[in-house]
Scaffold this active site. Sequence first.
Site, PDB file in Angstrom:
ATOM      1  N   PHE A 129       0.848  -1.191   0.000  1.00 43.49           N
ATOM      2  CA  PHE A 129       0.000   0.000   0.000  1.00 43.49           C
ATOM      3  C   PHE A 129       0.890   1.249   0.000  1.00 43.49           C
ATOM      4  O   PHE A 129       1.882   1.313   0.725  1.00 43.49           O
ATOM      5  CB  PHE A 129      -0.913  -0.029   1.226  1.00 43.49           C
ATOM      6  CG  PHE A 129      -2.022   0.962   1.161  1.00 43.49           C
ATOM      7  CD1 PHE A 129      -3.138   0.711   0.378  1.00 43.49           C
ATOM      8  CD2 PHE A 129      -1.961   2.150   1.868  1.00 43.49           C
ATOM      9  CE1 PHE A 129      -4.169   1.635   0.314  1.00 43.49           C
ATOM     10  CE2 PHE A 129      -2.989   3.073   1.808  1.00 43.49           C
ATOM     11  CZ  PHE A 129      -4.095   2.814   1.020  1.00 43.49           C
ATOM     12  N   ASP A 198       1.503  -4.940   8.913  1.00 42.90           N
ATOM     13  CA  ASP A 198       0.375  -4.025   8.739  1.00 42.90           C
ATOM     14  C   ASP A 198      -0.863  -4.866   8.450  1.00 42.90           C
ATOM     15  O   ASP A 198      -0.960  -5.504   7.406  1.00 42.90           O
ATOM     16  CB  ASP A 198       0.661  -3.050   7.590  1.00 42.90           C
ATOM     17  CG  ASP A 198      -0.460  -2.023   7.421  1.00 42.90           C
ATOM     18  OD1 ASP A 198      -1.577  -2.278   7.908  1.00 42.90           O
ATOM     19  OD2 ASP A 198      -0.204  -0.976   6.795  1.00 42.90           O
ATOM     20  N   TYR A 223     -11.295   1.068  10.077  1.00 42.11           N
ATOM     21  CA  TYR A 223     -12.488   1.427   9.293  1.00 42.11           C
ATOM     22  C   TYR A 223     -12.779   0.436   8.171  1.00 42.11           C
ATOM     23  O   TYR A 223     -13.737   0.598   7.448  1.00 42.11           O
ATOM     24  CB  TYR A 223     -12.367   2.852   8.724  1.00 42.11           C
ATOM     25  CG  TYR A 223     -11.076   3.158   7.984  1.00 42.11           C
ATOM     26  CD1 TYR A 223     -10.862   2.693   6.696  1.00 42.11           C
ATOM     27  CD2 TYR A 223     -10.080   3.912   8.585  1.00 42.11           C
ATOM     28  CE1 TYR A 223      -9.675   2.970   6.037  1.00 42.11           C
ATOM     29  CE2 TYR A 223      -8.895   4.193   7.929  1.00 42.11           C
ATOM     30  CZ  TYR A 223      -8.702   3.723   6.649  1.00 42.11           C
ATOM     31  OH  TYR A 223      -7.532   3.993   6.003  1.00 42.11           O
ATOM     32  N   LYS A 224     -11.951  -0.601   8.021  1.00 39.79           N
ATOM     33  CA  LYS A 224     -12.202  -1.615   6.987  1.00 39.79           C
ATOM     34  C   LYS A 224     -13.033  -2.741   7.598  1.00 39.79           C
ATOM     35  O   LYS A 224     -14.183  -2.520   7.952  1.00 39.79           O
ATOM     36  CB  LYS A 224     -10.866  -2.059   6.387  1.00 39.79           C
ATOM     37  CG  LYS A 224     -10.187  -0.906   5.623  1.00 39.79           C
ATOM     38  CD  LYS A 224      -8.793  -1.221   5.124  1.00 39.79           C
ATOM     39  CE  LYS A 224      -8.204   0.009   4.424  1.00 39.79           C
ATOM     40  NZ  LYS A 224      -6.765  -0.119   4.168  1.00 39.79           N
ATOM     41  N   ARG A 370     -12.075  -5.149  -7.967  1.00 45.27           N
ATOM     42  CA  ARG A 370     -11.733  -5.634  -6.638  1.00 45.27           C
ATOM     43  C   ARG A 370     -13.010  -5.758  -5.810  1.00 45.27           C
ATOM     44  O   ARG A 370     -13.714  -4.773  -5.590  1.00 45.27           O
ATOM     45  CB  ARG A 370     -10.763  -4.654  -5.982  1.00 45.27           C
ATOM     46  CG  ARG A 370      -9.982  -5.226  -4.841  1.00 45.27           C
ATOM     47  CD  ARG A 370      -9.036  -4.202  -4.272  1.00 45.27           C
ATOM     48  NE  ARG A 370      -9.755  -3.124  -3.615  1.00 45.27           N
ATOM     49  CZ  ARG A 370      -9.269  -2.419  -2.591  1.00 45.27           C
ATOM     50  NH1 ARG A 370      -8.066  -2.666  -2.140  1.00 45.27           N
ATOM     51  NH2 ARG A 370      -9.977  -1.462  -2.039  1.00 45.27           N
TER      52      ARG A 370
END
Length: 411
Positions: A129, A198, A223-224, A370
Site C-alpha cells: 500500500f 500491517d 475502518y475496513k 476488486r
Amino acid sequence: MPDRAVDRHSAEQLDRDDPIAQVRERFALPDKVIYLDGNSLGALPTAVPAAVADAVTRQWGTDLIRSWNDNGWWTLPGRVGDRIGAVVGAAPGQVMCGDSTSVQLFQALVALARLNPQRRTIVTDGSGFPTDQYIAESVARMLDLRLLRIRPDAVDTVLGEDTAIVALGAVDYRTGELWDAPGLTRQIHDAGALALWDLAHSAGVAPFDLDAIGADAAVGCSYKYLNGGPGAPAWIYLPHRHQADADLPLTGWHAHRTPFDLDDSFTPAEGIERARIGTPNLLSMLALDSALDVFDDLPMADVRAKSLAMTQLVIDYVDANLPDVEVVTPREPARRGGQVSLRHPAAYAIVQALIARGVIGDFRAPDLVRLGFAPLYLRFVDVYDALEGLRDVIATRAYDDPAFTRRNTVT
Ligand SMILES: *Cc1c(COP(=O)(O)O)cnc(C)c1O
C-alpha cells in the site's frame, strides 16, 4: 464445470447452514445495495448511531470535562486497543488505539529501528500500500537507513546481516493474496531482523495471531473489516517484551509516565501506555468502541470459514461462467484474504456499471475489479446475485456505455 455446483439454490443452502448468519442483523445496510467494499469502508453497525449520539449529547454536552474520568475517556484508547487485540491475537496490554495507520507506521518503524540500531536496512513490499512505502521512505531518510523493496514471498533473497526491519502488509491490497505471516516472521527472526506487520487489510476477516507468531510490532486501521466508521482511529501493537525498550518517536504528553505533573521533559509511561500520543479523536473512538461489540463472542474461525466459502463461491462462479475474466487472487484458501480481484480490460467501466445496479465494489488500476466480501454482513445469496450482475454486465457489454467509461477523480 467445477465439482461445486454454483447456483442460487446452493447459495441459499449455504446461508441456511451459516453459523454466523445472524450477525448481519447487527448492521444497518441500505436497501437494494450489495456492498462489496467492506475492505475499504466497513458497513455501519446498528448500535453506533446511539453510541455517537450519547457521546455528543450526554458525555460532551452535559458531562463536559468530567467525562475524562466519569465516562472513561482517559482509559478508552487502551481499552479499545485490547478489544482490537482480541481480534488479532494479542493478549491485553499490547495494543493502543489512536491516530491513523500512517502515523502508527511511523511510530512503529522508528521504534523498531531504534531497537536494532546496528543494522541499517529496512525491507518493505515494493507493491505494498502506498502509505506504507512512503512512510518507510521518510523514516529511512530521517534515520539514514537504506530502503529495499521486494515481494513478501521473496524476502529471503534479501535478508542479511544488515536487515534491521522487515515491514509488510499481511494481505496484498490489489490481489488479495494473504502472505504466510508465521513463516515469514520466522525467516525474518532467523536473520536477526524485526518483523512489522500491517494488518489494515486483514484485521477482522483473516486469522492473525500476533502473539503466537512473535511479531515485533503491528499496525492496522479500524475502518475496513473492523467497521469503525470513516476516519476511525488506527492501532499499534507492541509486544510486552519490547515495551520497556521501545523508544517511540512521537512523544506526546499522553505517553508520559505522569502526564498530569506537566513536567518539562519526557519520561515514557510503563507498558503500552507509552504508545499513546496526544488527545485522541474521542468521537471516532467511541463509535469504534461501539462497533467492536459485533466481535464479542464471535469465533474468528467461523468468520474465516465463511469468508473462504464466499471467495470460493466467487472463484467457482467465475471459472464456470466468465471465461474472459481472470481470477488474480490465489486459489489456495490459505493464501486468500477477504477479497477477490478479477482482471478484465474494461475493469473500470465494469465497476461503474455494477455500482449503477447497486453492486458496490471498486477498481484498482489498471485492470482490476476488486470485490471485498465482509462475512459479518453479507449473505451467500448476495454474493451470488452480485456475480449474476457481473455476468450480465459483461454479456450485454453494458460497460460500453459512455456513462461508465468516463473517469471520476474519486472512484
Ligand atoms: C487502508 C490501508 C492503510 C490506510 O492508512 P491511513 O493512514 O488510514 O490512510 C495503510 N496501509 C494499508 C496496508 C492499508 O490497507
